[in-house]
Design a protein around this motif. Sequence first.
Motif, mmCIF file in Angstrom:
data_model
loop_
_atom_site.group_PDB
_atom_site.id
_atom_site.type_symbol
_atom_site.label_atom_id
_atom_site.label_comp_id
_atom_site.label_asym_id
_atom_site.label_seq_id
_atom_site.Cartn_x
_atom_site.Cartn_y
_atom_site.Cartn_z
ATOM 1 N N PRO A 22 0.826 -1.217 0.000
ATOM 2 C CA PRO A 22 0.000 0.000 0.000
ATOM 3 C C PRO A 22 0.860 1.267 0.000
ATOM 4 N N TRP A 23 1.586 1.450 -1.107
ATOM 5 C CA TRP A 23 2.478 2.599 -1.234
ATOM 6 C C TRP A 23 1.726 3.917 -1.120
ATOM 7 N N GLU A 24 0.412 3.879 -1.355
ATOM 8 C CA GLU A 24 -0.371 5.120 -1.301
ATOM 9 C C GLU A 24 -0.295 5.773 0.078
ATOM 10 N N LYS A 25 0.005 4.977 1.112
ATOM 11 C CA LYS A 25 0.162 5.551 2.449
ATOM 12 C C LYS A 25 1.336 6.524 2.517
ATOM 13 N N LEU A 26 2.293 6.337 1.605
ATOM 14 C CA LEU A 26 3.500 7.168 1.612
ATOM 15 C C LEU A 26 3.450 8.297 0.582
ATOM 16 N N GLU A 27 2.433 8.307 -0.270
ATOM 17 C CA GLU A 27 2.350 9.338 -1.310
ATOM 18 C C GLU A 27 2.272 10.730 -0.685
ATOM 19 N N GLY A 28 3.168 11.601 -1.110
ATOM 20 C CA GLY A 28 3.187 12.962 -0.600
ATOM 21 C C GLY A 28 3.719 13.075 0.815
ATOM 22 N N ALA A 29 4.195 11.958 1.360
ATOM 23 C CA ALA A 29 4.683 11.948 2.742
ATOM 24 C C ALA A 29 6.186 12.221 2.802
ATOM 25 N N LYS A 49 13.897 6.252 -3.525
ATOM 26 C CA LYS A 49 14.279 7.068 -4.682
ATOM 27 C C LYS A 49 13.831 6.401 -5.981
ATOM 28 N N LYS A 50 14.002 5.087 -6.056
ATOM 29 C CA LYS A 50 13.572 4.342 -7.244
ATOM 30 C C LYS A 50 12.067 4.417 -7.405
ATOM 31 N N ARG A 51 11.349 4.312 -6.301
ATOM 32 C CA ARG A 51 9.891 4.413 -6.343
ATOM 33 C C ARG A 51 9.459 5.772 -6.909
ATOM 34 N N ASN A 52 10.154 6.810 -6.503
ATOM 35 C CA ASN A 52 9.844 8.147 -7.011
ATOM 36 C C ASN A 52 10.130 8.272 -8.504
ATOM 37 N N GLU A 53 11.261 7.705 -8.915
ATOM 38 C CA GLU A 53 11.693 7.856 -10.312
ATOM 39 C C GLU A 53 10.868 7.013 -11.277
ATOM 40 N N SER A 54 10.558 5.779 -10.890
ATOM 41 C CA SER A 54 9.924 4.842 -11.823
ATOM 42 C C SER A 54 8.412 4.735 -11.684
ATOM 43 N N ASN A 55 7.895 5.083 -10.517
ATOM 44 C CA ASN A 55 6.465 4.909 -10.288
ATOM 45 C C ASN A 55 5.725 6.219 -10.070
ATOM 46 N N GLY A 56 6.460 7.310 -10.253
ATOM 47 C CA GLY A 56 5.824 8.614 -10.113
ATOM 48 C C GLY A 56 5.401 8.942 -8.699
ATOM 49 N N SER A 57 6.017 8.278 -7.725
ATOM 50 C CA SER A 57 5.681 8.571 -6.335
ATOM 51 C C SER A 57 6.257 9.917 -5.934
ATOM 52 N N ASN A 58 5.767 10.414 -4.825
ATOM 53 C CA ASN A 58 6.158 11.741 -4.355
ATOM 54 C C ASN A 58 6.508 11.639 -2.871
ATOM 55 N N ILE A 59 7.545 10.816 -2.590
ATOM 56 C CA ILE A 59 7.929 10.518 -1.210
ATOM 57 C C ILE A 59 9.253 11.220 -0.899
ATOM 58 N N LYS A 60 9.243 12.080 0.098
ATOM 59 C CA LYS A 60 10.467 12.796 0.461
ATOM 60 C C LYS A 60 11.246 12.018 1.513
ATOM 61 N N VAL A 61 12.542 11.921 1.310
ATOM 62 C CA VAL A 61 13.433 11.278 2.275
ATOM 63 C C VAL A 61 14.263 12.338 2.979
ATOM 64 N N VAL A 62 14.245 12.307 4.286
ATOM 65 C CA VAL A 62 15.148 13.125 5.095
ATOM 66 C C VAL A 62 16.162 12.161 5.703
ATOM 67 N N SER A 81 17.348 18.199 -2.701
ATOM 68 C CA SER A 81 16.371 18.420 -3.762
ATOM 69 C C SER A 81 14.977 18.406 -3.137
ATOM 70 N N GLU A 82 13.974 18.498 -3.955
ATOM 71 C CA GLU A 82 12.598 18.534 -3.443
ATOM 72 C C GLU A 82 12.248 17.267 -2.677
ATOM 73 N N LEU A 83 12.785 16.110 -3.128
ATOM 74 C CA LEU A 83 12.424 14.842 -2.510
ATOM 75 C C LEU A 83 13.575 14.190 -1.736
ATOM 76 N N PHE A 84 14.659 14.923 -1.519
ATOM 77 C CA PHE A 84 15.785 14.366 -0.765
ATOM 78 C C PHE A 84 16.486 15.474 0.004
ATOM 79 N N LYS A 85 16.668 15.230 1.301
ATOM 80 C CA LYS A 85 17.382 16.195 2.128
ATOM 81 C C LYS A 85 18.300 15.471 3.089
ATOM 82 N N ALA A 86 19.549 15.906 3.163
ATOM 83 C CA ALA A 86 20.519 15.337 4.101
ATOM 84 C C ALA A 86 20.652 16.269 5.296
ATOM 85 N N ILE A 87 20.637 15.693 6.493
ATOM 86 C CA ILE A 87 20.838 16.463 7.717
ATOM 87 C C ILE A 87 21.921 15.794 8.540
ATOM 88 N N GLU A 88 22.930 16.576 8.920
ATOM 89 C CA GLU A 88 24.031 16.071 9.731
ATOM 90 C C GLU A 88 23.607 16.076 11.191
#
Length: 355
Positions: A22-29, A49-62, A81-88
């Motif tokens: 149920p990837w829809e739980k993560l859409e826009g999350a 990241k692959k899910r975002n690129e190949s399946n049009g998902s919109n999941i941000k990773v911090v 980027s919009e869907l990826f952020k690194a925090i030290e």
Amino acid sequence: MKIVENSKYLEDVADVAGLSLPWEKLEGASILISGATGLVGSFLVDVIKKRNESNGSNIKVVALGRSKDRIYKRFGVSGDSELFKAIEQDVNEDFSEELKNEKVDYVLHLASNTHPLQYSTDPIGTILTNVIGLRNMLDYAAGVQAKRFLFASSVEVYGENKGDTEYFAEDYLGYIDCNTLRAGYPESKRAGEALCQAYMKQKDLKVVIPRLARTYGPSMLSSDTKAISQFIKKGVAKEDIILKSEGTQLYSYSYVADAVSGLLYCLLLGEDGAAYNIADPDSDITLKDMANLIAEYRGKKVIFELPDATEAAGYSKATKAILDGRKLKSLGWKAEYSMEKGLKRTIDILEEIDK
């Protein structure tokens, strides 16, 4: 070649990203992942990241880690980027304002000292990450009213098999001698699970607890000192495998792709407060058989050698620790890699990366 450029590794990532979940739980999350550059965390980030690129998902990773540059390097990016952020961030320290201001929907605590040399040389850090670091992550998750918190626990919570069961089910608790240096890891994982239950009660935080088997794969860190990691390194180098015991220990293992798919099943389908073993019988094996499997695959032999005192202090005293994975399988999860398939896959990928 970087691991994120390896075709075999990317196939593994794509397989998990394509699971019927149920990837829809993560859409826009937005998902916060501690230990993002580790063995399991890095593979999970690659899957999202692959899910975002190949399946049009919109999941941000911090992605949390102790070095922002290391995070960028691991994932082949030059910045956020919009869907990826690194925090030290060291999870054992006070959280930075940057992190406090980052509002996320899911929090996954995967950071931990997970191999013997760390247990014996940094026992304080091992305990603190599993208790204080976890508390900091739980406080953060409760503060942002996260939809779910995932705490990556371990087979180690079961301790030693008391001889009264063949497989460790989630309600089994064996024996741990708490008055030893090596006890810091399993006891702090146990305390971590109890802390999760406390936050569920007092903070109304939804928590799920996957218990990982001994996990391996091509995303392992070069500093990893677990026996299986040392065997794999020798295999990649086409050197004889060094076995520092009689090798009769019988353990459950999990290829990283199966471990991450298990985490996702727990996150998206697991019950609040429940623990789930991530394991499959096809990956139960003795150290000796594992060493021989790798040696035969690479045309080498197994050599027996006694460990030094520092190494021995970090070794598990459990001689048999195999997990019952039926509870997770009831959610629909299944392993795709047997021990032989996973080991060969790991060696093949690492050999290509090293070239």
